[in-house]
Design an enzyme around this catalytic site. Sequence first.
Site, PDB file in Angstrom:
ATOM      1  N   ASN A   1       0.869  -1.177   0.000  1.00 20.59           N
ATOM      2  CA  ASN A   1       0.000   0.000   0.000  1.00 20.59           C
ATOM      3  C   ASN A   1       0.905   1.227   0.000  1.00 20.59           C
ATOM      4  O   ASN A   1       1.529   1.533   1.017  1.00 20.59           O
ATOM      5  CB  ASN A   1      -0.882  -0.038   1.261  1.00 20.59           C
ATOM      6  CG  ASN A   1      -1.723   1.212   1.433  1.00 20.59           C
ATOM      7  OD1 ASN A   1      -1.781   2.065   0.545  1.00 20.59           O
ATOM      8  ND2 ASN A   1      -2.381   1.325   2.582  1.00 20.59           N
ATOM      9  N   TRP A   2       0.958   1.887  -1.136  1.00 21.95           N
ATOM     10  CA  TRP A   2       1.862   3.043  -1.248  1.00 21.95           C
ATOM     11  C   TRP A   2       1.308   4.289  -0.573  1.00 21.95           C
ATOM     12  O   TRP A   2       1.991   5.298  -0.463  1.00 21.95           O
ATOM     13  CB  TRP A   2       2.173   3.322  -2.726  1.00 21.95           C
ATOM     14  CG  TRP A   2       3.247   2.424  -3.294  1.00 21.95           C
ATOM     15  CD1 TRP A   2       3.691   1.248  -2.762  1.00 21.95           C
ATOM     16  CD2 TRP A   2       4.009   2.642  -4.482  1.00 21.95           C
ATOM     17  NE1 TRP A   2       4.677   0.715  -3.552  1.00 21.95           N
ATOM     18  CE2 TRP A   2       4.898   1.545  -4.616  1.00 21.95           C
ATOM     19  CE3 TRP A   2       4.032   3.635  -5.458  1.00 21.95           C
ATOM     20  CZ2 TRP A   2       5.796   1.432  -5.685  1.00 21.95           C
ATOM     21  CZ3 TRP A   2       4.920   3.522  -6.520  1.00 21.95           C
ATOM     22  CH2 TRP A   2       5.796   2.431  -6.625  1.00 21.95           C
ATOM     23  N   LYS A   3       0.031   4.243  -0.162  1.00 17.60           N
ATOM     24  CA  LYS A   3      -0.593   5.411   0.494  1.00 17.60           C
ATOM     25  C   LYS A   3      -0.377   6.655  -0.384  1.00 17.60           C
ATOM     26  O   LYS A   3      -0.422   6.537  -1.598  1.00 17.60           O
ATOM     27  CB  LYS A   3      -0.056   5.558   1.920  1.00 17.60           C
ATOM     28  CG  LYS A   3      -0.175   4.245   2.706  1.00 17.60           C
ATOM     29  CD  LYS A   3       0.126   4.365   4.179  1.00 17.60           C
ATOM     30  CE  LYS A   3      -0.028   3.001   4.847  1.00 17.60           C
ATOM     31  NZ  LYS A   3       0.155   3.044   6.288  1.00 17.60           N
ATOM     32  N   HIS A  10      -9.437   1.038   5.356  1.00 12.03           N
ATOM     33  CA  HIS A  10      -8.127   1.219   5.997  1.00 12.03           C
ATOM     34  C   HIS A  10      -8.263   2.192   7.167  1.00 12.03           C
ATOM     35  O   HIS A  10      -9.048   3.138   7.107  1.00 12.03           O
ATOM     36  CB  HIS A  10      -7.129   1.752   4.975  1.00 12.03           C
ATOM     37  CG  HIS A  10      -5.715   1.709   5.470  1.00 12.03           C
ATOM     38  ND1 HIS A  10      -5.202   2.645   6.338  1.00 12.03           N
ATOM     39  CD2 HIS A  10      -4.724   0.813   5.243  1.00 12.03           C
ATOM     40  CE1 HIS A  10      -3.939   2.330   6.615  1.00 12.03           C
ATOM     41  NE2 HIS A  10      -3.624   1.226   5.973  1.00 12.03           N
ATOM     42  N   GLU A  63      -6.523   4.558   8.086  1.00  8.01           N
ATOM     43  CA  GLU A  63      -6.279   5.972   7.746  1.00  8.01           C
ATOM     44  C   GLU A  63      -7.497   6.593   7.069  1.00  8.01           C
ATOM     45  O   GLU A  63      -7.746   7.796   7.212  1.00  8.01           O
ATOM     46  CB  GLU A  63      -5.013   6.079   6.876  1.00  8.01           C
ATOM     47  CG  GLU A  63      -3.764   5.834   7.732  1.00  8.01           C
ATOM     48  CD  GLU A  63      -2.607   5.206   7.001  1.00  8.01           C
ATOM     49  OE1 GLU A  63      -2.596   5.215   5.753  1.00  8.01           O
ATOM     50  OE2 GLU A  63      -1.697   4.687   7.682  1.00  8.01           O
ATOM     51  N   GLU A  92      -4.881  -5.110  10.606  1.00  3.19           N
ATOM     52  CA  GLU A  92      -3.870  -4.078  10.795  1.00  3.19           C
ATOM     53  C   GLU A  92      -4.125  -3.360  12.114  1.00  3.19           C
ATOM     54  O   GLU A  92      -4.947  -2.431  12.169  1.00  3.19           O
ATOM     55  CB  GLU A  92      -3.924  -3.057   9.651  1.00  3.19           C
ATOM     56  CG  GLU A  92      -3.666  -3.645   8.280  1.00  3.19           C
ATOM     57  CD  GLU A  92      -3.109  -2.615   7.313  1.00  3.19           C
ATOM     58  OE1 GLU A  92      -2.086  -2.904   6.695  1.00  3.19           O
ATOM     59  OE2 GLU A  92      -3.684  -1.522   7.200  1.00  3.19           O
ATOM     60  N   GLY A 122       3.026   2.015  10.794  1.00  2.00           N
ATOM     61  CA  GLY A 122       3.992   3.090  10.652  1.00  2.00           C
ATOM     62  C   GLY A 122       4.750   3.429  11.920  1.00  2.00           C
ATOM     63  O   GLY A 122       5.405   4.469  12.006  1.00  2.00           O
ATOM     64  N   SER A 167       3.935  -2.368  10.181  1.00  2.00           N
ATOM     65  CA  SER A 167       5.385  -2.429  10.408  1.00  2.00           C
ATOM     66  C   SER A 167       6.026  -3.749   9.964  1.00  2.00           C
ATOM     67  O   SER A 167       7.001  -4.204  10.580  1.00  2.00           O
ATOM     68  CB  SER A 167       5.718  -2.117  11.868  1.00  2.00           C
ATOM     69  OG  SER A 167       5.307  -0.787  12.192  1.00  2.00           O
ATOM     70  N   GLY A 206       3.039  -1.158   4.173  1.00  2.24           N
ATOM     71  CA  GLY A 206       3.077   0.251   3.815  1.00  2.24           C
ATOM     72  C   GLY A 206       4.485   0.678   3.452  1.00  2.24           C
ATOM     73  O   GLY A 206       4.963   0.466   2.340  1.00  2.24           O
ATOM     74  N   GLY A 207       5.173   1.271   4.418  1.00  3.61           N
ATOM     75  CA  GLY A 207       6.491   1.860   4.176  1.00  3.61           C
ATOM     76  C   GLY A 207       7.474   0.956   3.451  1.00  3.61           C
ATOM     77  O   GLY A 207       8.175   1.394   2.526  1.00  3.61           O
TER      78      GLY A 207
END
Length: 247
Positions: free
Chosen positions: A9-11, A91, A93, A161, A167, A207, A228-229
């Site tokens: 997920n590149w957000k 999600h 976010e 999640e 993150g 993470s 994510g990251g």
Amino acid sequence: MRRKLAAGNWKMNGRTSDLDQIDALEAAHNDADVDILICPPASLLARMSARTTKIAVGGQDCHAATTGAHTGDISADMLIDAGATHVILGHSERRTDHGETDDDARAKARAALDAGLIAVICVGETLAEREAANTLDIISGQLAGSIPDAANGTNMVVAYEPVWAIGTGLVPSTDQIGEVHDFIRTKLEARFGEGVGRSVRLLYGGSVKGSNAAEIFAVSNVDGALVGGASLTAEAFSPIITALDAS
Ligand code: 13P
């Protein structure tokens, strides 16, 4: 048998210059026996999907309606038009930034399934909810509220999640991950029947890195990860795909 899935997920990250990460991933994992999915920002969807055959491409949200006066939104059908096969929904976010509820996630998921997308539906507790020993109640409510009746193991993936692990570099223990994944499996079997419930892929997200992927993938009912990251570069995502393929 559930096919393993490594999802990125590149957000709100990624520009044209980042598309070469896809070339590198495809070259490194062309023979991998796992599904690979990247969900870039909408601005990159069409170009990313045109660039790869090995890697599936997905959206990060869609509207519950098919068309109309919804400035700034994107429909499930538009995601398909841009080459997407999947969409992330619910999600944390989206829930935090845009006040999305379980009802919103379910309506969007219904639209996604109607359009022919695979919905990656996210659930997860906050730190306060975990500390109050409410994790399983929260997950239970989110599953019941966010998943439409038309869902099955072909058109839906569930991602667990924990909000506090996203993150932050904090990761639940493997026992904690296993407890929630086993619980989600039981809930899906109870609602959809054993066959369908067993066929739904369950991803862990929060993470995940190359250094912790193997131990997470060894946990029961973990069928992959939503990253994510560490999905933003081929260098960081590759070891996760390799660990999943080896699990
Ligand atoms: P991180 O891997 O950056 O913690 O993000 C997880 C996530 O939110 C994926 O959807």
